[in-house]
Design a protein around this motif. Structure first.
Motif, PDB file in Angstrom:
ATOM      1  N   PRO A  94       0.820  -1.208   0.000  1.00 36.57           N
ATOM      2  CA  PRO A  94       0.000   0.000   0.000  1.00 36.57           C
ATOM      3  C   PRO A  94       0.856   1.262   0.000  1.00 36.57           C
ATOM      4  O   PRO A  94       2.003   1.254   0.466  1.00 36.57           O
ATOM      5  CB  PRO A  94      -0.801  -0.124   1.301  1.00 36.57           C
ATOM      6  N   ASP A  95       0.290   2.344  -0.505  1.00 34.22           N
ATOM      7  CA  ASP A  95       0.966   3.643  -0.530  1.00 34.22           C
ATOM      8  C   ASP A  95      -0.036   4.694  -0.067  1.00 34.22           C
ATOM      9  O   ASP A  95      -1.031   4.958  -0.739  1.00 34.22           O
ATOM     10  CB  ASP A  95       1.470   3.955  -1.937  1.00 34.22           C
ATOM     11  N   ILE A  96       0.226   5.312   1.093  1.00 31.16           N
ATOM     12  CA  ILE A  96      -0.729   6.231   1.713  1.00 31.16           C
ATOM     13  C   ILE A  96      -0.344   7.686   1.431  1.00 31.16           C
ATOM     14  O   ILE A  96       0.833   8.040   1.442  1.00 31.16           O
ATOM     15  CB  ILE A  96      -0.828   5.979   3.235  1.00 31.16           C
ATOM     16  N   ASN A  97      -1.362   8.524   1.199  1.00 31.49           N
ATOM     17  CA  ASN A  97      -1.148   9.931   0.867  1.00 31.49           C
ATOM     18  C   ASN A  97      -2.320  10.761   1.341  1.00 31.49           C
ATOM     19  O   ASN A  97      -3.410  10.244   1.572  1.00 31.49           O
ATOM     20  CB  ASN A  97      -1.018  10.113  -0.657  1.00 31.49           C
ATOM     21  N   ILE A  98      -2.090  12.070   1.471  1.00 34.08           N
ATOM     22  CA  ILE A  98      -3.183  13.020   1.656  1.00 34.08           C
ATOM     23  C   ILE A  98      -3.304  13.818   0.365  1.00 34.08           C
ATOM     24  O   ILE A  98      -2.354  14.482  -0.057  1.00 34.08           O
ATOM     25  CB  ILE A  98      -2.936  13.961   2.841  1.00 34.08           C
ATOM     26  N   ILE A  99      -4.469  13.730  -0.278  1.00 39.84           N
ATOM     27  CA  ILE A  99      -4.720  14.429  -1.534  1.00 39.84           C
ATOM     28  C   ILE A  99      -6.030  15.197  -1.392  1.00 39.84           C
ATOM     29  O   ILE A  99      -7.079  14.607  -1.129  1.00 39.84           O
ATOM     30  CB  ILE A  99      -4.814  13.451  -2.717  1.00 39.84           C
ATOM     31  N   ASN A 100      -5.944  16.507  -1.521  1.00 37.97           N
ATOM     32  CA  ASN A 100      -7.136  17.363  -1.412  1.00 37.97           C
ATOM     33  C   ASN A 100      -7.903  17.091  -0.115  1.00 37.97           C
ATOM     34  O   ASN A 100      -9.134  17.063  -0.088  1.00 37.97           O
ATOM     35  CB  ASN A 100      -8.053  17.165  -2.626  1.00 37.97           C
ATOM     36  N   GLY A 101      -7.168  16.910   0.979  1.00 32.94           N
ATOM     37  CA  GLY A 101      -7.773  16.720   2.291  1.00 32.94           C
ATOM     38  C   GLY A 101      -8.291  15.325   2.581  1.00 32.94           C
ATOM     39  O   GLY A 101      -8.806  15.076   3.663  1.00 32.94           O
ATOM     40  N   LYS A 102      -8.165  14.410   1.624  1.00 28.03           N
ATOM     41  CA  LYS A 102      -8.610  13.031   1.806  1.00 28.03           C
ATOM     42  C   LYS A 102      -7.400  12.110   1.947  1.00 28.03           C
ATOM     43  O   LYS A 102      -6.325  12.388   1.393  1.00 28.03           O
ATOM     44  CB  LYS A 102      -9.455  12.566   0.617  1.00 28.03           C
ATOM     45  N   SER A 167       7.406  -3.913 -11.218  1.00 26.57           N
ATOM     46  CA  SER A 167       8.091  -4.974 -10.482  1.00 26.57           C
ATOM     47  C   SER A 167       8.824  -5.896 -11.445  1.00 26.57           C
ATOM     48  O   SER A 167       8.231  -6.798 -12.024  1.00 26.57           O
ATOM     49  CB  SER A 167       7.087  -5.771  -9.648  1.00 26.57           C
ATOM     50  N   PHE A 168      10.117  -5.634 -11.607  1.00 31.89           N
ATOM     51  CA  PHE A 168      11.022  -6.475 -12.402  1.00 31.89           C
ATOM     52  C   PHE A 168      10.642  -6.582 -13.877  1.00 31.89           C
ATOM     53  O   PHE A 168      11.101  -7.479 -14.574  1.00 31.89           O
ATOM     54  CB  PHE A 168      11.138  -7.873 -11.772  1.00 31.89           C
ATOM     55  N   ARG A 169       9.775  -5.674 -14.326  1.00 37.32           N
ATOM     56  CA  ARG A 169       9.451  -5.588 -15.750  1.00 37.32           C
ATOM     57  C   ARG A 169       9.563  -4.136 -16.220  1.00 37.32           C
ATOM     58  O   ARG A 169       8.954  -3.735 -17.198  1.00 37.32           O
ATOM     59  CB  ARG A 169       8.034  -6.124 -16.027  1.00 37.32           C
ATOM     60  N   GLY A 170      10.323  -3.354 -15.479  1.00 34.79           N
ATOM     61  CA  GLY A 170      10.454  -1.925 -15.732  1.00 34.79           C
ATOM     62  C   GLY A 170       9.661  -1.104 -14.731  1.00 34.79           C
ATOM     63  O   GLY A 170       8.607  -1.534 -14.242  1.00 34.79           O
ATOM     64  N   ILE A 171      10.177   0.078 -14.390  1.00 36.17           N
ATOM     65  CA  ILE A 171       9.472   1.036 -13.538  1.00 36.17           C
ATOM     66  C   ILE A 171       8.888   2.116 -14.442  1.00 36.17           C
ATOM     67  O   ILE A 171       9.590   2.688 -15.290  1.00 36.17           O
ATOM     68  CB  ILE A 171      10.418   1.662 -12.500  1.00 36.17           C
ATOM     69  N   TYR A 172       7.596   2.394 -14.251  1.00 37.59           N
ATOM     70  CA  TYR A 172       6.858   3.322 -15.116  1.00 37.59           C
ATOM     71  C   TYR A 172       6.177   4.400 -14.287  1.00 37.59           C
ATOM     72  O   TYR A 172       5.884   4.207 -13.095  1.00 37.59           O
ATOM     73  CB  TYR A 172       5.798   2.562 -15.917  1.00 37.59           C
ATOM     74  N   GLY A 173       5.882   5.536 -14.938  1.00 36.24           N
ATOM     75  CA  GLY A 173       5.114   6.602 -14.329  1.00 36.24           C
ATOM     76  C   GLY A 173       4.058   7.118 -15.275  1.00 36.24           C
ATOM     77  O   GLY A 173       4.202   7.026 -16.503  1.00 36.24           O
ATOM     78  N   ILE A 174       2.976   7.680 -14.698  1.00 35.82           N
ATOM     79  CA  ILE A 174       1.893   8.232 -15.507  1.00 35.82           C
ATOM     80  C   ILE A 174       1.197   9.322 -14.703  1.00 35.82           C
ATOM     81  O   ILE A 174       1.180   9.286 -13.460  1.00 35.82           O
ATOM     82  CB  ILE A 174       0.896   7.122 -15.926  1.00 35.82           C
ATOM     83  N   GLU A 175       0.619  10.299 -15.384  1.00 33.43           N
ATOM     84  CA  GLU A 175      -0.055  11.397 -14.699  1.00 33.43           C
ATOM     85  C   GLU A 175      -1.471  10.988 -14.300  1.00 33.43           C
ATOM     86  O   GLU A 175      -2.142  10.221 -15.002  1.00 33.43           O
ATOM     87  CB  GLU A 175      -0.106  12.639 -15.577  1.00 33.43           C
ATOM     88  N   LEU A 176      -1.911  11.527 -13.151  1.00 38.55           N
ATOM     89  CA  LEU A 176      -3.246  11.275 -12.608  1.00 38.55           C
ATOM     90  C   LEU A 176      -4.115  12.524 -12.716  1.00 38.55           C
ATOM     91  O   LEU A 176      -3.618  13.647 -12.851  1.00 38.55           O
ATOM     92  CB  LEU A 176      -3.151  10.866 -11.139  1.00 38.55           C
ATOM     93  N   GLU A 177      -5.417  12.316 -12.608  1.00 34.91           N
ATOM     94  CA  GLU A 177      -6.347  13.433 -12.467  1.00 34.91           C
ATOM     95  C   GLU A 177      -6.105  14.133 -11.129  1.00 34.91           C
ATOM     96  O   GLU A 177      -5.447  13.597 -10.228  1.00 34.91           O
ATOM     97  CB  GLU A 177      -7.787  12.940 -12.547  1.00 34.91           C
ATOM     98  N   ASP A 178      -6.658  15.329 -10.982  1.00 37.38           N
ATOM     99  CA  ASP A 178      -6.365  16.142  -9.802  1.00 37.38           C
ATOM    100  C   ASP A 178      -6.821  15.490  -8.503  1.00 37.38           C
ATOM    101  O   ASP A 178      -6.240  15.727  -7.448  1.00 37.38           O
ATOM    102  CB  ASP A 178      -7.015  17.522  -9.934  1.00 37.38           C
ATOM    103  N   ASP A 179      -7.877  14.660  -8.550  1.00 34.56           N
ATOM    104  CA  ASP A 179      -8.328  14.009  -7.324  1.00 34.56           C
ATOM    105  C   ASP A 179      -7.517  12.747  -7.001  1.00 34.56           C
ATOM    106  O   ASP A 179      -7.713  12.136  -5.951  1.00 34.56           O
ATOM    107  CB  ASP A 179      -9.819  13.670  -7.381  1.00 34.56           C
ATOM    108  N   GLY A 180      -6.629  12.348  -7.893  1.00 30.06           N
ATOM    109  CA  GLY A 180      -5.795  11.179  -7.663  1.00 30.06           C
ATOM    110  C   GLY A 180      -6.501   9.851  -7.831  1.00 30.06           C
ATOM    111  O   GLY A 180      -5.908   8.798  -7.576  1.00 30.06           O
TER     112      GLY A 180
END
Length: 324
Positions: A94-102, A167-180
């Protein structure tokens, strides 16, 4: 001066010197049961909340005020609210965050070895202890075209929101909508590291982005080779390189935490957190060869030397505590 006064003064001096040397210390592991792939956040109530892969079913939640003394307070999901998009799948990393107060928690759902049907989902809560409501599966391996799509990591940069994974097939990134809660319409995935890595975490420090990741085998008991590594870049999407300038796209990196005489399988670190002295601390998991019953929770200080992170990960049993 009488002999008795002299002895008294020597005693007081000795006690004073002893007191000067006394420091609040702790020993690893800080939690001595299996709690892999930790993710941590500090909430406005003053507590740190820590989440982990579900060796305790439905993703355990622990809380602490000092990073050392932890209390199990519940789980992210119940049997009734648990996600179901991967039947019989485990809830991992899991990865925990605070986004827009949530409180937004990204999670992996996977059956071991089913690398094209696993995926990443997202859940939302008003408080760090929940209750969390599962919102949706963001994507599966076979829909986004990345085999073994697990181990999510969220970051905000220059007002935009991104998710990294792999996971062992490359690390990737992508943009999210503002609410995450969804991939940004029209966004495209970008590969930033090669096939040696999983457990992505990116930390910005003094103008560099540092990509922390894990290599090797996580889950073979005392034979595990898991190792925490790092590279850095001037840009969020790379190129990430080691000290020689060699690219993580070609699986080059610096070793940060590896096995010692007691602990092996040292990997999948948490976010870096600071104490009140501005000292940086990092959680990760390891296997204790003295009591190899699971991937226990470890904590060590991160120092910065010549613009690179350094962790003293020896098996020392008395470590100065974080300051709170």
């Amino acid at each position: 001066m009488s002999k008795f006064v002299f002895i008294y003064l020597i005693s007081i001096f000795s006690l004073g010197m002893s007191g000067c040397r006394t420091k609040a210390v702790y020993s690893n592991p800080v939690i001595n049961y299996s709690l892999p792939d930790p993710s941590i956040i500090q909430a406005p109530d003053g507590y740190f909340y820590l989440y982990a892969t579900e060796d305790i079913p439905n993703i355990p939640i622990h809380k602490s005020k000092n990073l050392i003394d932890w209390e199990l307070t519940g789980t992210v999901f119940s049997k009734q609210t648990r996600p179901t998009f991967e039947p019989r799948g485990g809830l991992w990393a899991p990865d925990i965050n605070i986004i827009n107060g949530k409180y937004i928690l990204y999670y992996s759902m996977s059956v071991w070895g089913k690398e094209w049907t696993c995926g990443i989902g997202v859940a939302v809560a008003d408080t760090p202890s929940g209750p969390f409501t599962d919102k949706r599966m963001l994507f599966r391996s076979n829909t986004i075209g990345v085999q073994n799509s697990i181990d999510p990591f969220y970051i905000e940069d220059n007002g935009r929101k991104y998710l990294f994974w792999g996971s062992f097939r490359g690390i990737y990134g992508i943009e999210l909508e503002d609410d995450g809660l969804a991939l940004k319409k029209g966004s495209e995935k970008v590969q930033i590291a090669g096939t040696a890595y999983e457990g992505t975490y990116i930390h910005k420090h003094d103008g560099f982005y540092y990509l922390f990741a894990s290599i090797g085998s996580c889950c073979e008991g005392v034979n595990s080779t898991y190792t925490t590594v790092v590279g850095r870049s001037k840009d969020l999407f790379g190129p990430y390189v080691n000290k020689k300038g060699e690219s993580m796209m070609n699986n080059h990196h610096e070793i940060l935490i590896s096995a010692n005489e007691r602990f092996v399988g040292t990997g999948h670190n948490s976010e870096i957190v600071q104490d009140k002295k501005g000292q940086d601390w990092l959680f990760y998991h390891a296997i204790d060869k003295d009591n190899p019953h699971g991937r226990v929770l470890m904590l060590n200080k991160v120092k910065w030397k010549n613009e690179w992170p350094v962790v003293n990960y020896s098996s020392q049993s008395r470590i100065e505590k974080p300051y709170f």
